[in-house]
Write a protein that holds these residues in place. Sequence first.
Motif, mmCIF file in Angstrom:
data_model
loop_
_atom_site.group_PDB
_atom_site.id
_atom_site.type_symbol
_atom_site.label_atom_id
_atom_site.label_comp_id
_atom_site.label_asym_id
_atom_site.label_seq_id
_atom_site.Cartn_x
_atom_site.Cartn_y
_atom_site.Cartn_z
ATOM 1 N N SER A 131 0.827 -1.201 0.000
ATOM 2 C CA SER A 131 0.000 0.000 0.000
ATOM 3 C C SER A 131 0.862 1.251 0.000
ATOM 4 C CB SER A 131 -0.878 0.047 1.258
ATOM 5 O OG SER A 131 -1.847 -0.959 1.208
ATOM 6 N N VAL A 132 0.326 2.328 -0.520
ATOM 7 C CA VAL A 132 0.992 3.621 -0.419
ATOM 8 C C VAL A 132 0.436 4.346 0.803
ATOM 9 C CG1 VAL A 132 1.228 3.736 -2.916
ATOM 10 C CG2 VAL A 132 -0.751 4.810 -1.820
ATOM 11 N N ASP A 133 1.090 5.441 1.191
ATOM 12 C CA ASP A 133 0.480 6.327 2.172
ATOM 13 C C ASP A 133 -0.606 7.100 1.440
ATOM 14 O OD1 ASP A 133 1.928 5.626 4.387
ATOM 15 O OD2 ASP A 133 3.499 7.110 4.019
ATOM 16 N N TYR A 134 -1.844 6.939 1.878
ATOM 17 C CA TYR A 134 -2.966 7.552 1.180
ATOM 18 C C TYR A 134 -2.855 9.078 1.147
ATOM 19 C CZ TYR A 134 -7.709 8.849 -0.082
ATOM 20 O OH TYR A 134 -8.790 9.395 -0.709
ATOM 21 N N ASP A 135 -3.033 9.641 -0.052
ATOM 22 C CA ASP A 135 -3.016 11.088 -0.238
ATOM 23 C C ASP A 135 -4.294 11.428 -0.996
ATOM 24 O OD1 ASP A 135 -2.783 13.544 -1.600
ATOM 25 O OD2 ASP A 135 -0.602 13.403 -1.705
ATOM 26 N N MET A 136 -5.199 12.124 -0.335
ATOM 27 C CA MET A 136 -6.532 12.311 -0.925
ATOM 28 C C MET A 136 -6.487 13.015 -2.261
ATOM 29 S SD MET A 136 -10.077 13.565 0.711
ATOM 30 C CE MET A 136 -9.490 15.175 1.130
ATOM 31 N N GLU A 137 -5.650 14.051 -2.339
ATOM 32 C CA GLU A 137 -5.587 14.821 -3.573
ATOM 33 C C GLU A 137 -5.114 13.959 -4.745
ATOM 34 O OE1 GLU A 137 -3.386 18.485 -3.097
ATOM 35 O OE2 GLU A 137 -3.049 18.492 -5.271
ATOM 36 N N ARG A 138 -4.180 13.066 -4.432
ATOM 37 C CA ARG A 138 -3.616 12.218 -5.473
ATOM 38 C C ARG A 138 -4.467 10.970 -5.710
ATOM 39 N NH1 ARG A 138 1.766 9.217 -3.682
ATOM 40 N NH2 ARG A 138 0.166 8.126 -2.482
ATOM 41 N N ASP A 139 -4.929 10.334 -4.634
ATOM 42 C CA ASP A 139 -5.530 9.004 -4.751
ATOM 43 C C ASP A 139 -7.058 8.993 -4.805
ATOM 44 O OD1 ASP A 139 -2.960 7.811 -4.699
ATOM 45 O OD2 ASP A 139 -2.904 8.044 -2.526
ATOM 46 N N ARG A 140 -7.684 10.037 -4.312
ATOM 47 C CA ARG A 140 -9.139 10.214 -4.429
ATOM 48 C C ARG A 140 -9.969 8.952 -4.251
ATOM 49 N NH1 ARG A 140 -8.460 13.753 -9.879
ATOM 50 N NH2 ARG A 140 -6.760 15.004 -9.077
ATOM 51 N N GLY A 141 -9.790 8.332 -3.107
ATOM 52 C CA GLY A 141 -10.631 7.187 -2.785
ATOM 53 C C GLY A 141 -10.152 5.865 -3.353
ATOM 54 N N GLU A 142 -9.092 5.890 -4.134
ATOM 55 C CA GLU A 142 -8.555 4.630 -4.652
ATOM 56 C C GLU A 142 -7.690 3.962 -3.585
ATOM 57 O OE1 GLU A 142 -6.519 5.612 -8.246
ATOM 58 O OE2 GLU A 142 -8.346 5.471 -9.428
ATOM 59 N N ASN A 143 -7.366 2.699 -3.828
ATOM 60 C CA ASN A 143 -6.515 1.942 -2.911
ATOM 61 C C ASN A 143 -5.281 1.469 -3.659
ATOM 62 O OD1 ASN A 143 -8.585 2.029 -0.832
ATOM 63 N ND2 ASN A 143 -9.663 0.496 -2.037
ATOM 64 N N PRO A 144 -4.433 2.400 -4.089
ATOM 65 C CA PRO A 144 -3.331 1.993 -4.945
ATOM 66 C C PRO A 144 -2.335 1.068 -4.247
ATOM 67 C CG PRO A 144 -3.182 4.350 -4.441
ATOM 68 C CD PRO A 144 -4.442 3.849 -3.839
ATOM 69 N N LEU A 145 -1.829 0.133 -5.004
ATOM 70 C CA LEU A 145 -0.740 -0.725 -4.545
ATOM 71 C C LEU A 145 0.426 -0.507 -5.497
ATOM 72 C CD1 LEU A 145 -2.589 -4.089 -3.786
ATOM 73 C CD2 LEU A 145 -1.751 -2.412 -2.141
ATOM 74 N N VAL A 146 1.633 -0.581 -4.945
ATOM 75 C CA VAL A 146 2.802 -0.337 -5.786
ATOM 76 C C VAL A 146 3.843 -1.429 -5.574
ATOM 77 C CG1 VAL A 146 2.536 2.172 -5.915
ATOM 78 C CG2 VAL A 146 3.790 1.164 -3.998
ATOM 79 N N TRP A 147 4.654 -1.572 -6.584
ATOM 80 C CA TRP A 147 5.807 -2.490 -6.500
ATOM 81 C C TRP A 147 7.060 -1.695 -6.805
ATOM 82 C CZ3 TRP A 147 9.232 -4.212 -10.455
ATOM 83 C CH2 TRP A 147 10.133 -5.205 -10.049
ATOM 84 N N TYR A 148 8.036 -1.801 -5.891
ATOM 85 C CA TYR A 148 9.300 -1.077 -6.041
ATOM 86 C C TYR A 148 10.406 -2.005 -6.519
ATOM 87 C CZ TYR A 148 6.892 1.997 -2.662
ATOM 88 O OH TYR A 148 5.991 2.797 -2.021
ATOM 89 N N PRO A 149 11.010 -1.738 -7.660
ATOM 90 C CA PRO A 149 12.221 -2.493 -8.011
ATOM 91 C C PRO A 149 13.342 -2.056 -7.054
ATOM 92 C CG PRO A 149 11.488 -1.089 -9.847
ATOM 93 C CD PRO A 149 10.721 -0.688 -8.637
ATOM 94 N N GLU A 150 14.449 -2.776 -7.066
ATOM 95 C CA GLU A 150 15.564 -2.424 -6.188
ATOM 96 C C GLU A 150 15.997 -0.992 -6.418
ATOM 97 O OE1 GLU A 150 18.053 -6.051 -5.896
ATOM 98 O OE2 GLU A 150 19.588 -4.569 -5.311
ATOM 99 N N GLY A 151 16.261 -0.277 -5.323
ATOM 100 C CA GLY A 151 16.768 1.092 -5.435
ATOM 101 C C GLY A 151 15.677 2.139 -5.537
ATOM 102 N N VAL A 152 14.414 1.721 -5.581
ATOM 103 C CA VAL A 152 13.304 2.679 -5.691
ATOM 104 C C VAL A 152 12.548 2.697 -4.375
ATOM 105 C CG1 VAL A 152 11.204 3.268 -6.949
ATOM 106 C CG2 VAL A 152 13.133 2.217 -8.153
ATOM 107 N N LYS A 153 12.145 3.911 -3.956
ATOM 108 C CA LYS A 153 11.401 4.054 -2.709
ATOM 109 C C LYS A 153 10.126 4.853 -2.937
ATOM 110 C CE LYS A 153 14.745 6.088 -0.570
ATOM 111 N NZ LYS A 153 15.660 6.728 0.400
ATOM 112 N N ALA A 154 9.332 5.004 -1.875
ATOM 113 C CA ALA A 154 8.131 5.839 -1.965
ATOM 114 C C ALA A 154 8.541 7.295 -2.052
ATOM 115 C CB ALA A 154 7.248 5.615 -0.753
ATOM 116 N N GLN A 155 7.728 8.098 -2.706
ATOM 117 C CA GLN A 155 8.030 9.524 -2.873
ATOM 118 C C GLN A 155 7.737 10.248 -1.566
ATOM 119 O OE1 GLN A 155 6.014 12.447 -5.843
ATOM 120 N NE2 GLN A 155 7.329 11.146 -7.081
#
Lengths: 155, 155
Positions: A131-155
């Motif tokens: 899961s991401v840290d929910y951001d209303m302006e960006r995610d607007r009720g969605e439940n996004p899931l992300v996959w990070y390759p090596e060396g990538v982090k959350a913004q």
Amino acid sequence: MGTKVEKLKINFKTLEEFKKFKEYGLQELSMLEDLEANMVDNDIESPFYGIYFGDKLVARMSLYQIDAKYDRYFYPPQNYLELWKLEVLPDYQGRGYGRMLVEFAKSFGLPIKTNPRVQSRDFWEKMGFTSVDYDMERDRGENPLVWYPEGVKAQ
Amino acid sequence: MGTKVEKLKINFKTLEEFKKFKEYGLQELSMLEDLEANMVDNDIESPFYGIYFGDKLVARMSLYQIDAKYDRYFYPPQNYLELWKLEVLPDYQGRGYGRMLVEFAKSFGLPIKTNPRVQSRDFWEKMGFTSVDYDMERDRGENPLVWYPEGVKAQ
């Protein structure tokens, strides 16, 4: 078996196969309209990948590359893949087809974002999505899931 | 009856009521975390509106204003409302609560965009919402519906 993931050509045959999937919607209708307007096959750039069992399409997903300048999910900001409409037809579930599609998406080496249906969360967790840290302006009720390759982090 | 739409305060009581709705997700969990971290009630800006029947929350929606500079749907480009999680509890459907919420959203006089569940398309059409021309880069597999106030057109 020789089961493999292939890029789907957008033609009348493929669009007819798409009707068997639950998440048939505006995207497919729009492609159909484009085909009908031009009366030509196979020339629409396709975001769809799928798996055939014999000559029957039994699994599919849509995959689209988002430009780094629109990236609000990953650090450092970079091109990433948005994945949607991952779906395996009911009679063909439990055979690893969903996993094959996701592994295929990961093979590009880019971060991936998806907005799964609520019922599929276990699957995505098994595939290493979080899961991401929910951001209303960006995610607007969605439940996004992300996959990070090596060396990538959350913004 | 005196049924009316009200802005919902985000506190533990409201979040408990939210659990009865199907579209409970990351948004609600994130609000709960914020409440728990701060140990205070009622101070989170709420995008939720709802209808109470007695002291029971029976319908809700989320409504969030998007700035004109991000508008890719309306012409002229302008501030618009994104509406999501419109939902009426099963036992309270068919009483016009969904319509009341949508009319409330329209009363701001701004264009509205929503991504409805497939099964609810008839309802949205009755409410005057129409499909957009699908744009893969913008819509990414969604089936957005929009409502245009007078003088507003598609972009």
